[in-house]
Write a protein that holds these residues in place. Sequence first.
Motif, PDB file in Angstrom:
ATOM      1  N   PHE A   1      34.562 -12.798 -19.495  1.00  0.00           N
ATOM      2  CA  PHE A   1      34.441 -13.061 -20.927  1.00  0.00           C
ATOM      3  C   PHE A   1      34.453 -14.559 -21.211  1.00  0.00           C
ATOM      4  N   SER A   2      35.350 -15.293 -20.565  1.00  0.00           N
ATOM      5  CA  SER A   2      35.449 -16.734 -20.793  1.00  0.00           C
ATOM      6  C   SER A   2      34.139 -17.436 -20.454  1.00  0.00           C
ATOM      7  N   ARG A   3      33.568 -17.081 -19.319  1.00  0.00           N
ATOM      8  CA  ARG A   3      32.306 -17.708 -18.908  1.00  0.00           C
ATOM      9  C   ARG A   3      31.163 -17.289 -19.832  1.00  0.00           C
ATOM     10  N   ASN A   4      31.116 -16.013 -20.204  1.00  0.00           N
ATOM     11  CA  ASN A   4      30.062 -15.543 -21.113  1.00  0.00           C
ATOM     12  C   ASN A   4      30.171 -16.214 -22.481  1.00  0.00           C
ATOM     13  N   LEU A   5      31.395 -16.388 -22.971  1.00  0.00           N
ATOM     14  CA  LEU A   5      31.605 -17.072 -24.244  1.00  0.00           C
ATOM     15  C   LEU A   5      31.100 -18.517 -24.155  1.00  0.00           C
ATOM     16  N   ALA A   6      31.481 -19.211 -23.095  1.00  0.00           N
ATOM     17  CA  ALA A   6      31.035 -20.592 -22.902  1.00  0.00           C
ATOM     18  C   ALA A   6      29.510 -20.663 -22.825  1.00  0.00           C
ATOM     19  N   ALA A   7      28.907 -19.758 -22.067  1.00  0.00           N
ATOM     20  CA  ALA A   7      27.443 -19.752 -21.903  1.00  0.00           C
ATOM     21  C   ALA A   7      26.749 -19.482 -23.235  1.00  0.00           C
ATOM     22  N   GLY A   8      27.227 -18.497 -23.973  1.00  0.00           N
ATOM     23  CA  GLY A   8      26.613 -18.155 -25.257  1.00  0.00           C
ATOM     24  C   GLY A   8      26.698 -19.290 -26.257  1.00  0.00           C
TER      25      GLY A   8
ATOM     26  N   ALA B   1      40.220 -25.021 -16.629  1.00  0.00           N
ATOM     27  CA  ALA B   1      40.739 -23.936 -15.799  1.00  0.00           C
ATOM     28  C   ALA B   1      41.380 -24.521 -14.544  1.00  0.00           C
ATOM     29  N   PRO B   2      42.236 -23.744 -13.889  1.00  0.00           N
ATOM     30  CA  PRO B   2      42.813 -24.213 -12.624  1.00  0.00           C
ATOM     31  C   PRO B   2      41.740 -24.350 -11.546  1.00  0.00           C
ATOM     32  N   SER B   3      41.938 -25.301 -10.674  1.00  0.00           N
ATOM     33  CA  SER B   3      41.040 -25.495  -9.543  1.00  0.00           C
ATOM     34  C   SER B   3      41.263 -24.403  -8.506  1.00  0.00           C
TER      35      SER B   3
ATOM     36  N   SER C   1      41.433 -21.467 -19.973  1.00  0.00           N
ATOM     37  CA  SER C   1      41.832 -20.188 -19.391  1.00  0.00           C
ATOM     38  C   SER C   1      42.518 -20.415 -18.052  1.00  0.00           C
ATOM     39  N   ASP C   2      43.560 -19.647 -17.800  1.00  0.00           N
ATOM     40  CA  ASP C   2      44.243 -19.727 -16.511  1.00  0.00           C
ATOM     41  C   ASP C   2      43.544 -18.876 -15.454  1.00  0.00           C
ATOM     42  N   ILE C   3      42.598 -18.055 -15.879  1.00  0.00           N
ATOM     43  CA  ILE C   3      41.810 -17.210 -14.975  1.00  0.00           C
ATOM     44  C   ILE C   3      40.351 -17.424 -15.345  1.00  0.00           C
ATOM     45  N   TYR C   4      39.550 -17.882 -14.386  1.00  0.00           N
ATOM     46  CA  TYR C   4      38.171 -18.223 -14.710  1.00  0.00           C
ATOM     47  C   TYR C   4      37.260 -17.983 -13.504  1.00  0.00           C
ATOM     48  N   TYR C   5      35.986 -17.874 -13.779  1.00  0.00           N
ATOM     49  CA  TYR C   5      34.953 -17.705 -12.755  1.00  0.00           C
ATOM     50  C   TYR C   5      35.165 -18.725 -11.630  1.00  0.00           C
ATOM     51  N   PRO C   6      35.043 -18.353 -10.378  1.00  0.00           N
ATOM     52  CA  PRO C   6      34.361 -17.195  -9.822  1.00  0.00           C
ATOM     53  C   PRO C   6      35.247 -15.950  -9.647  1.00  0.00           C
ATOM     54  N   MET C   7      36.447 -15.946 -10.215  1.00  0.00           N
ATOM     55  CA  MET C   7      37.229 -14.708 -10.166  1.00  0.00           C
ATOM     56  C   MET C   7      36.429 -13.615 -10.867  1.00  0.00           C
ATOM     57  N   ILE C   8      36.607 -12.388 -10.421  1.00  0.00           N
ATOM     58  CA  ILE C   8      35.859 -11.271 -10.985  1.00  0.00           C
ATOM     59  C   ILE C   8      36.846 -10.361 -11.695  1.00  0.00           C
ATOM     60  N   ASN C   9      36.953 -10.548 -13.003  1.00  0.00           N
ATOM     61  CA  ASN C   9      37.759  -9.669 -13.856  1.00  0.00           C
ATOM     62  C   ASN C   9      37.311  -9.896 -15.286  1.00  0.00           C
ATOM     63  N   GLY C  10      37.855  -9.142 -16.208  1.00  0.00           N
ATOM     64  CA  GLY C  10      37.419  -9.201 -17.601  1.00  0.00           C
ATOM     65  C   GLY C  10      37.640 -10.547 -18.258  1.00  0.00           C
ATOM     66  N   VAL C  11      38.792 -11.143 -18.029  1.00  0.00           N
ATOM     67  CA  VAL C  11      39.095 -12.439 -18.639  1.00  0.00           C
ATOM     68  C   VAL C  11      38.130 -13.510 -18.135  1.00  0.00           C
ATOM     69  N   ALA C  12      37.949 -13.565 -16.831  1.00  0.00           N
ATOM     70  CA  ALA C  12      37.060 -14.569 -16.243  1.00  0.00           C
ATOM     71  C   ALA C  12      35.624 -14.385 -16.729  1.00  0.00           C
TER      72      ALA C  12
ATOM     73  N   ILE D   1      37.055 -27.853 -31.795  1.00  0.00           N
ATOM     74  CA  ILE D   1      37.734 -26.555 -31.719  1.00  0.00           C
ATOM     75  C   ILE D   1      38.251 -26.365 -30.306  1.00  0.00           C
ATOM     76  N   ILE D   2      39.463 -25.792 -30.203  1.00  0.00           N
ATOM     77  CA  ILE D   2      40.010 -25.410 -28.902  1.00  0.00           C
ATOM     78  C   ILE D   2      40.292 -23.916 -28.957  1.00  0.00           C
ATOM     79  N   HIS D   3      39.706 -23.189 -28.022  1.00  0.00           N
ATOM     80  CA  HIS D   3      39.945 -21.747 -27.907  1.00  0.00           C
ATOM     81  C   HIS D   3      40.659 -21.493 -26.589  1.00  0.00           C
ATOM     82  N   ASP D   4      41.824 -20.859 -26.655  1.00  0.00           N
ATOM     83  CA  ASP D   4      42.527 -20.517 -25.423  1.00  0.00           C
ATOM     84  C   ASP D   4      42.349 -19.036 -25.143  1.00  0.00           C
TER      85      ASP D   4
END
Length: 135
Positions: free
Chosen positions: A20-27, A39-41, A7-18, A117-120
Amino acid sequence: MKIVISSDIYYPMINGVAAFSRNLAAGLHQRGHEILVLAPSNTGQFEIEKDKDYGFTVVRLSSVKMHLYPDQIHEVPEAREIRGIQLPRIIYKNGLHVCMGHISELFSVLDEFQPDIIHDQTPGTVALAVFYYAK
Protein backbone atom coordinates in the motif's frame (compact mmCIF):
# COMPACT_ATOMS: atom_id res chain seq x y z
CA MET A 1 2.71 19.27 -3.48
CA LYS A 2 5.71 17.87 -1.65
CA ILE A 3 4.57 14.75 0.20
CA VAL A 4 6.46 12.51 2.62
CA ILE A 5 5.30 8.94 3.22
CA SER A 6 6.95 7.27 6.17
CA SER A 7 6.72 3.60 7.05
CA ASP A 8 8.60 1.13 9.21
CA ILE A 9 7.70 -1.62 6.71
CA TYR A 10 8.31 -0.93 3.04
CA TYR A 11 9.06 -2.53 -0.33
CA PRO A 12 10.71 -4.94 -1.17
CA MET A 13 8.93 -6.58 1.78
CA ILE A 14 5.82 -8.36 0.57
CA ASN A 15 2.82 -7.55 2.76
CA GLY A 16 -0.17 -5.21 2.76
CA VAL A 17 1.53 -2.27 4.45
CA ALA A 18 4.56 -2.37 2.16
CA ALA A 19 2.45 -2.75 -0.98
CA PHE A 20 0.00 0.00 0.00
CA SER A 21 2.78 2.45 0.90
CA ARG A 22 4.54 1.95 -2.42
CA ASN A 23 1.28 2.08 -4.40
CA LEU A 24 0.29 5.31 -2.63
CA ALA A 25 3.68 6.86 -3.40
CA ALA A 26 3.50 5.73 -7.05
CA GLY A 27 -0.05 7.01 -7.54
CA LEU A 28 0.70 10.42 -6.04
CA HIS A 29 3.95 10.67 -8.02
CA GLN A 30 2.12 9.83 -11.26
CA ARG A 31 -0.30 12.66 -10.50
CA GLY A 32 2.57 15.14 -10.43
CA HIS A 33 3.39 15.36 -6.72
CA GLU A 34 6.96 15.29 -5.46
CA ILE A 35 7.21 12.20 -3.24
CA LEU A 36 9.76 11.26 -0.61
CA VAL A 37 9.46 7.89 1.14
CA LEU A 38 11.18 7.36 4.52
CA ALA A 39 11.80 3.75 5.55
CA PRO A 40 14.39 1.61 7.33
CA SER A 41 17.32 0.42 5.26
CA ASN A 42 17.38 -3.28 4.35
CA THR A 43 21.17 -3.25 4.62
CA GLY A 44 21.38 -1.22 7.82
CA GLN A 45 23.12 1.68 6.04
CA PHE A 46 21.69 5.11 5.21
CA GLU A 47 20.87 5.24 1.49
CA ILE A 48 19.00 7.49 -0.92
CA GLU A 49 17.64 5.84 -4.04
CA LYS A 50 15.10 6.31 -6.80
CA ASP A 51 12.28 3.78 -7.03
CA LYS A 52 13.32 1.73 -10.05
CA ASP A 53 9.78 1.45 -11.45
CA TYR A 54 8.26 4.85 -10.63
CA GLY A 55 11.13 7.31 -10.10
CA PHE A 56 10.22 8.86 -6.74
CA THR A 57 12.86 9.17 -4.00
CA VAL A 58 13.21 6.59 -1.23
CA VAL A 59 15.36 7.43 1.78
CA ARG A 60 16.53 4.33 3.62
CA LEU A 61 17.39 5.29 7.20
CA SER A 62 20.10 3.57 9.25
CA SER A 63 18.67 0.48 10.91
CA VAL A 64 19.37 -2.70 12.81
CA LYS A 65 17.95 -6.13 12.03
CA MET A 66 15.21 -7.41 14.32
CA HIS A 67 15.76 -11.16 14.51
CA LEU A 68 12.32 -12.19 15.73
CA TYR A 69 10.33 -11.04 12.73
CA PRO A 70 9.84 -13.15 9.60
CA ASP A 71 11.71 -12.26 6.44
CA GLN A 72 9.33 -11.01 3.79
CA ILE A 73 11.94 -10.33 1.15
CA HIS A 74 13.69 -13.66 0.55
CA GLU A 75 12.25 -17.11 0.02
CA VAL A 76 11.86 -18.96 3.31
CA PRO A 77 13.59 -22.39 3.40
CA GLU A 78 11.82 -25.61 4.27
CA ALA A 79 11.19 -26.35 7.95
CA ARG A 80 13.88 -28.18 9.89
CA GLU A 81 13.84 -30.60 12.73
CA ILE A 82 16.13 -30.22 15.73
CA ARG A 83 16.29 -33.00 18.32
CA GLY A 84 12.99 -34.40 17.11
CA ILE A 85 11.18 -31.07 17.31
CA GLN A 86 9.74 -29.67 14.11
CA LEU A 87 10.56 -25.94 14.02
CA PRO A 88 8.42 -23.49 12.06
CA ARG A 89 9.86 -22.27 8.76
CA ILE A 90 9.59 -18.66 9.87
CA ILE A 91 12.34 -19.09 12.47
CA TYR A 92 15.14 -19.34 9.89
CA LYS A 93 14.84 -16.11 7.98
CA ASN A 94 14.39 -12.69 9.48
CA GLY A 95 13.99 -9.45 7.67
CA LEU A 96 12.55 -6.57 9.65
CA HIS A 97 14.95 -3.69 10.15
CA VAL A 98 14.24 -1.17 12.91
CA CYS A 99 15.61 2.35 12.92
CA MET A 100 17.62 3.34 15.97
CA GLY A 101 19.50 6.62 16.22
CA HIS A 102 18.19 7.83 12.89
CA ILE A 103 16.73 11.16 14.00
CA SER A 104 19.59 13.33 12.70
CA GLU A 105 19.38 11.63 9.27
CA LEU A 106 15.63 12.09 9.17
CA PHE A 107 15.73 15.74 10.28
CA SER A 108 18.41 16.55 7.70
CA VAL A 109 16.43 14.95 4.86
CA LEU A 110 13.15 16.62 5.88
CA ASP A 111 14.81 20.04 6.34
CA GLU A 112 16.13 19.80 2.79
CA PHE A 113 12.86 18.46 1.28
CA GLN A 114 10.51 20.91 3.09
CA PRO A 115 7.33 18.79 2.81
CA ASP A 116 3.81 20.21 2.57
CA ILE A 117 2.25 17.00 3.91
CA ILE A 118 3.60 14.10 5.95
CA HIS A 119 1.70 10.81 5.89
CA ASP A 120 2.77 8.07 8.27
CA GLN A 121 1.82 4.50 7.43
CA THR A 122 2.96 2.62 10.56
CA PRO A 123 3.33 3.47 14.27
CA GLY A 124 6.99 2.56 14.74
CA THR A 125 10.34 4.23 15.28
CA VAL A 126 10.26 6.08 11.96
CA ALA A 127 6.81 7.45 12.86
CA LEU A 128 7.98 8.64 16.26
CA ALA A 129 10.83 10.58 14.69
CA VAL A 130 8.55 12.02 11.99
CA PHE A 131 5.97 13.08 14.61
CA TYR A 132 8.73 14.72 16.64
CA TYR A 133 9.92 16.58 13.54
CA ALA A 134 6.40 17.67 12.57
CA LYS A 135 5.71 18.99 16.06
